[in-house]
Design an enzyme around this catalytic site. Structure first.
Site, short mmCIF file in Angstrom:
data_model
loop_
_atom_site.label_atom_id
_atom_site.label_comp_id
_atom_site.label_asym_id
_atom_site.label_seq_id
_atom_site.Cartn_x
_atom_site.Cartn_y
_atom_site.Cartn_z
CG HIS A 80 -1.58 1.32 1.46
ND1 HIS A 80 -2.49 1.87 0.60
CD2 HIS A 80 -1.41 2.23 2.46
CE1 HIS A 80 -2.88 3.05 1.06
NE2 HIS A 80 -2.25 3.30 2.18
NE ARG A 115 8.67 11.25 -4.05
CZ ARG A 115 8.94 12.52 -3.75
NH1 ARG A 115 9.12 13.43 -4.68
NH2 ARG A 115 8.96 12.89 -2.47
#
Lengths: 301, 301, 301, 301
Positions: D214, D223
């Site tokens: 998760h 990112r």
């Protein structure tokens, strides 16, 4: 001098504008608010906000333990009891928010404490200032010959001078090149997020760091310890002085049970019991390794 | 009535004793401090302490983004920008401490939010009060026939009466037996930590709960949602009203981007684009399952 | 009997179907996988998955400390060093996932350890089984007369019988009413999320609980301790036995430095030093309160 | 070449030594174990260990939701349902441990994700290698003129050459001085923990990083996003490819609902509804700021 005149003027304004509140107020902490405590050559620590005081720790403990806790004669006794028995949740009920200016290599150690909230100055977004940590000569220590992770004596004058010249020159040259690369005069100008990679780890950064008292004390135990690197220890010591004024009873219990205390292993406790009975205990018959025995000797004096 | 006269007197005293502080003060929050907002039949939420305000969120963001953020015309615009782009750390710079009285089965849902500090009344240590949540008749809902995890219509009068009688009688009988078991009159008296196991999950407990604003908003998004169980939703709604007074700009952005917003999948976004070009999109040609399509219809009205 | 024949058959299938892996394998843990270790009257603990072994702890430590750690003669010595100096991050590199069946009042204590991942059986969604913890007669203890948060002697036969009858009868009656309220025969049927509030805290629930080794050891230190409530301590002890097989070197260091060790305050250490020099130290001249002195006497025997 | 022959030989040995396990095995992940995936000029990502697979996610969800979940026709459908409704705890039941070699300025961004376990190479303890990130010419971007936190076009050949020469020369000179300062030939030798401060932020470090699925997906969403800095995005993309092989169903749901999805505000949803009814909506009558409107146009195409 870590602060610009503008920053100092801001602080003066904030400190001269009291307001009324119904919240718990810690007089010791009000005296610290906003003021920058200098650390290292360009760094500082200052308190931006706080929540709670010694009484708030007791109040939270009394929610948990109900009427039973009223029998403890006073708040100080209750706080010592909580600290001694590792009842950490009441200490989590206090919170502090600090503004810290610190070298990047110190920030990298500090951030490993994960249970905190952080807003750091972004070198993707903004341009870093030309400020680098250059150690004072007596902080320029040689590598320890007995401990891989430690320092030995201070460098001799000649060697210290050589090192300081290197640190200063490399910092200035790298920063000159940083400026040259991001400049858009006569060229496109490198992106800030790329140019910053040329800056050495003694450049200063700054952040807001918010943490609860329990996690702060854990941080201080590790970082105000004699084995911590000097450059982070001085920050921890500056914060210790603030916490002592903020929550005097909690800090005093922390000094007794944590900073000045020690954890003895089952084997070490057995040695203490044998020694108290008059038995001569040596490393050989202690059940400890040489390293453990040396540390044990340090603890029991 | 959730408060005893003694408790009310304590609150009145606290509210009538302002002190001076140099910290950020939220006038909307000062008005709430200590006052108990009733929730359900015996529960309440009240603010014990707080740290920060809308300006503190912006101040932290400006540490990160430096001078660039000054171009955003005002704090409200900056807060909306932060919320829209999931920049969560500035919201973590505000903190709230609540005193909550709530049924145990609600507490069990609530505690699953791990990023918070809690001191709960200990039934190992102290004796629980005889207070149980008994739903109001219009909150007595039947099991949903379409959703395993939901409620349908309110029970009819007869059935509701039967259920309420059961809940009341079982609560009283279990509590009578709890008292009988711990009594030390004419017997040893069972340990409190054991006797409590006889108490049903609608008994009230209480705790201090401290959380930062980012994690609080996450809690509120899930628990003030229409799909949350009614008994926790009313607590979330009471807290929403408090937060709206504490940090009005942050709460307003939260309402627009989180509570009233929706996340569309890649597939759903493609459907929107096709529909806006005039194409007729049906579940069959949407690429979504029936369940997804139904939820999508709900979102785009 | 905590498992149904179907569940046992599932376990047998899983245990008879090995697969190949390139990961680190702990033979001691493979022997535990899936098997349910009974705890209390209907509870169990069983390992569903794990990651890492003693060697993985050392491997992570060697990433941090580089070649220097190779001088430590063996993995066991390195693990003892890490444990002694509170270097916790290498222990975080191992992970365990347990399936636990436990009474709700035990689950409420357990969940206070926040650094773990949990999936609990949902009583909003599904119907709870008719299974309640009824203590064995020798676990039916009286309230301690000296410690608000503790147990004294076992109840006498008569009183124990009375208590057991109450616990059994109330559990059965409350469960009968739970079933009656959710039934949709001849009525609408109360929502499950509401009906569950009638169930006492000794009903069993179950969950998957995943945690890293460092946080697990912290849990075990608190919950396998003699001061922990018996009903959670038996779970902790069952897990201790599993961990001892999983990471024997880490568990052995944990026993020596944590479970069997003790933290002495600055004041207590000073007393030890004085006593070792032959001085007679009493509570009066120790600098400790009566409570601290009593605990100190317990530690040094 | 990021690996030494010794390291490659270690990997080959590990990959040629399978063992038997009763745990869940992900064939896609077994194929990745230990192998270094190159990233940037000297960096890599490699999987050291993992726990769980798609089936483990479903298994945990079924503990929570009980028999109800069996009606969902298959694991893939259940996983999509969990992802769509932000039921995050079942995804926390999978865990991955990576070995990453990365430049320090990337590590500084990465570490801000706090819910993970880390063991980083210690420059207090050990000597860093002479390895620096020098961007490929097409990654040498100018500062964006419209976005403070972004990149514009690639630098022209001349400017690029100048920048690369600076980066290379400063890195080599700083490293030469680092070596000179720590040398103990003919001098005491500066402590490593001090000498490292002279090293610029493009030097490589390495760490073990362990995280649950998760939190990993949350990291990847931020990112692997187009707005993330290129130098961390390439690491995120390398990890995405690994996760797609590890838990194919979870990764596919993640791509649809998170990476390719978008969150629309209440105001934006209202605009979509009005547009679908045929109304002409402009920024002026949308209720959005110019910035929001531009982003909204980007989403609905």
């Amino acid at each position: 001098m870590p602060l610009t005149p503008d920053q100092q003027a801001d602080i003066d304004t904030l400190r001269s504008t009291p307001a009324q509140t119904l919240r718990a107020v810690s007089p010791g902490m009000e005296a610290h608010l906003y003021t920058a405590h200098p650390v290292l050559d360009h760094g500082f620590v200052r308190v931006i906000d706080y929540m709670g005081d010694d009484a708030a720790i007791c109040q939270a403990a009394r929610v948990s333990y109900g009427k039973g806790t009223k029998s403890v004669s006073n708040d100080e006794g209750l706080i010592r009891y909580l600290m001694r028995h590792w009842h950490s949740t009441p200490f989590e009920m206090c919170e502090i928010k600090l503004h810290v200016k610190l070298p990047v290599f110190v920030a990298r150690q500090w951030i490993r404490h994960r249970t905190a909230n952080v807003n750091e100055y972004s070198a993707r977004y903004s341009i870093l200032d030309r400020e680098f940590y250059i150690p004072a000569p007596d902080a320029l220590a040689a590598q320890s010959t007995t401990n891989n992770q430690g320092r030995g004596e201070a460098l001799s004058g000649d060697e210290a001078e050589r090192v300081l010249r290197i640190l200063r020159d490399d910092a200035m040259r790298c920063y000159d090149h940083y400026e040259a690369m991001i400049s858009d005069e006569g060229q496109q100008g490198l992106a800030r997020e790329l140019a910053r990679m040329n800056l050495p780890a003694n450049i200063y950064t700054q952040w807001y760091w918010k943490v609860d008292l329990h996690n702060l004390l854990h941080f201080l135990r590790l970082r105000a310890d004699a084995h911590a690197q000097y450059e982070i220890r001085v920050y921890a010591e500056a914060i210790c002085a603030i916490v002592a004024d903020w929550v005097p009873a909690a800090y005093s219990a922390f000094e007794d049970y944590r900073m000045g205390g020690a954890t003895l292993s089952s084997t070490a406790l057995e040695c203490v019991r044998r020694m108290l009975k008059g038995e001569e205990v040596t490393q050989e018959n202690s059940g400890m390794s040489k390293g453990e025995w040396r540390e044990f000797q340090g603890v029991i004096g």
